[in-house]
Structures are given as structure tokens and as C-alpha cells.
Design a protein around this motif. Structure first.
Motif, PDB file in Angstrom:
ATOM      1  N   GLN A 112     -11.422   2.259 -11.462  1.00 30.12           N
ATOM      2  CA  GLN A 112     -12.031   3.579 -11.330  1.00 30.12           C
ATOM      3  C   GLN A 112     -11.294   4.627 -12.160  1.00 30.12           C
ATOM      4  N   SER A 135      -4.889   4.812  -4.178  1.00 38.99           N
ATOM      5  CA  SER A 135      -5.647   3.621  -3.823  1.00 38.99           C
ATOM      6  C   SER A 135      -4.846   2.769  -2.843  1.00 38.99           C
ATOM      7  N   GLU A 136      -5.503   1.745  -2.289  1.00 33.53           N
ATOM      8  CA  GLU A 136      -4.836   0.779  -1.430  1.00 33.53           C
ATOM      9  C   GLU A 136      -5.622  -0.522  -1.438  1.00 33.53           C
ATOM     10  N   LEU A 178      -9.515  -3.580  -3.804  1.00 36.48           N
ATOM     11  CA  LEU A 178      -8.979  -2.232  -3.955  1.00 36.48           C
ATOM     12  C   LEU A 178      -9.925  -1.191  -3.375  1.00 36.48           C
ATOM     13  N   ASN A 179      -9.370  -0.266  -2.635  1.00 37.42           N
ATOM     14  CA  ASN A 179     -10.145   0.814  -2.020  1.00 37.42           C
ATOM     15  C   ASN A 179      -9.627   2.139  -2.572  1.00 37.42           C
ATOM     16  N   TRP A 180     -10.512   2.895  -3.245  1.00 41.34           N
ATOM     17  CA  TRP A 180     -10.110   4.168  -3.843  1.00 41.34           C
ATOM     18  C   TRP A 180     -10.453   5.363  -2.961  1.00 41.34           C
ATOM     19  N   ASN A 227       0.816  -1.216   0.000  1.00 44.29           N
ATOM     20  CA  ASN A 227       0.000   0.000   0.000  1.00 44.29           C
ATOM     21  C   ASN A 227       0.850   1.267   0.000  1.00 44.29           C
TER      22      ASN A 227
END
Length: 237
Positions: free
Chosen positions: A208, A146-147, A233-235, A138
Motif C-alpha cells: 500500500q 501496519s501489522e 498485512l493489515n494497514w 507487530n
């Protein structure tokens, strides 16, 4: 290539992916570290310089000007014209004025770059196992906005790399069907596509504001790995 020449060329163009430069990067840990640091700095600068201009900015300027005395408006127009001229000349001097839109890479272009990159760096990466943690991944992914919430397998290697005219995340990880290479490229592909050559196969998945590329040996089940990584994935960071 000697050390001085390598430093001169990598400082001039961190995205130089010629065969000569790829070999020079892999000659020593110090060379790779310098190249990675410059790529990371390049990515951060690109992110910082992306300033969104409000859609109604022109209307707001015109509205503001309409309420001023004629003499002041003329003076302001003169200053704006001077500023615009200076900006234009400066743009010409630094080579940043582009009269044509930059070409957008297609999925096939991205796939070609991915395969070329894997073959070029295989001698350096294939035997590496850095036992990378989620936090380390990350940290490398952060410049792209992102992470990962989680990772579905052991991570052998992660770093930044030059990817065509972009900087990308390059990761090698374990899956149930074998080792795969993963790229996160900050340019969205138009659609999800698969690709292959005589030895490898992969998939390009639009995200995204980026593309996820997963590549493995021929016969590996790649699509589920790509979908699992996409879901992790978290944006919103």
C-alpha cells in the motif's frame, strides 16, 4: 572503534551503514540496542512530521482575505511575507531546503541494498533464534503503520535496521522451503520484480505505501512466501 566514537557517530547519523559502523553495531548488545532505538525514534519522527496540507488551503486563505478591509489585508500580507522569509532562511540554516526532488529508489536499488545488508549482518544474525512472537513483530512494525494478522512460520529474529536512506523492518523466518529474510521498507516500489546473485534470490513486492522484500537461498520458492505475507498485512491500524 571505541564506544565514545560509536555513540558520537550513531547519534549524528542513525542511518550510517558503512562497513565500519555495521561492525561496531554488532560488537555488543548495548550497541545494537542503541542503534535500534535511534532508528525507531527516527521512524516515529518521520511519521509524525508527515502532515498533509489540504488541497484547497490556498483558495480558502484567499477567500478569507477577500472579505477583509484593504488595510487589514495589507497588514496580513506583510506578516505572511515576513513569516515566509523567516521560514525560508530557517530552512537554509538547517539544510532542509531541497530544490530538486529526492531520488526514488527503483526495485533494482532496493534489491541491491537488501543483498548487501544480508551479507553484512549474516555473521551476527545467522546463529540467532529469539523465538519471536507475533506481538513482538507487530511492535516493531507499528511505526510503519501496519501489522501482521498472522505469520506463516517460526520467527528467528526481528528488529529495525538502516536500509539505504530509510529505516526498515528486518525479520528472519522459517518457511517450508527453508529460512528467508524479510524486509518491510517504507517506500513503495513501482512493480513486483525478482532478483538474484550467485548465492541468493528474492522478490520485491509493492504494498500500500511500502515494499515487501523476501530473500532466500538460490532455488527456494520465494514468491508464495511473499504473497502469503502480503495477504497477512493489515494497514488499517
Amino acid at each position: 572503534m571505541d564506544d565514545l566514537e560509536f555513540r558520537r557517530r550513531i547519534l549524528a547519523d542513525p542511518n550510517d551503514n558503512s562497513q565500519e559502523m555495521l561492525e561496531a553495531r554488532n560488537e555488543s548488545i548495548a550497541n545494537r540496542k542503541l542503534a535500534d532505538e535511534l532508528l525507531q525514534l527516527d521512524a516515529k519522527l518521520e511519521k509524525v512530521l508527515k502532515v498533509n496540507v489540504p488541497d484547497d488551503l490556498a483558495d480558502r486563505i484567499l477567500f478569507h482575505q477577500s472579505g477583509q478591509p484593504e488595510q487589514k489585508r495589507n497588514k496580513t500580507r506583510f506578516h505572511l511575507a515576513i513569516a515566509a522569509s523567516v521560514a525560508f532562511v530557517f530552512g537554509l540554516l538547517v539544510g532542509q531546503v531541497n530544490f530538486l526532488p529526492a531520488p526514488v529508489q527503483t526495485s533494482s536499488d532496493v534489491a541491491h541494498v537488501a543483498l548487501e545488508h544480508i551479507y553484512a549482518e549474516a555473521p551476527f544474525i545467522d546463529s540467532i533464534d529469539e523465538a519471536v512472537s507475533l506481538q513482538q513483530v507487530n511492535a516493531k512494525l507499528n511505526p510503519f503503520g501496519s501489522e501482521f494478522n498472522n505469520l506463516p512460520g517460526h520467527i528467528y529474529y526481528v528488529n529495525h535496521c538502516g536500509f539505504g536512506n530509510k529505516n526498515a523492518l528486518h525479520m528472519v523466518m522459517a518457511t517450508d522451503s527453508g529460512k528467508v529474510t524479510v524486509f518491510v521498507v517504507p517506500e513503495k516500489s513501482p512493480n513486483m520484480t525478482s532478483f538474484n546473485d550467485n548465492k541468493m534470490q528474492g522478490v520485491v513486492m509493492p504494498l500500500q505505501n511500502a515494499s515487501l522484500i523476501v530473500v532466500g537461498d538460490k532455488g527456494q520458492n520465494i514468491a508464495p512466501v511473499a504473497k502469503r505475507l502480503e495477504s497477512e498485512l493489515n494497514w488499517e491500524i
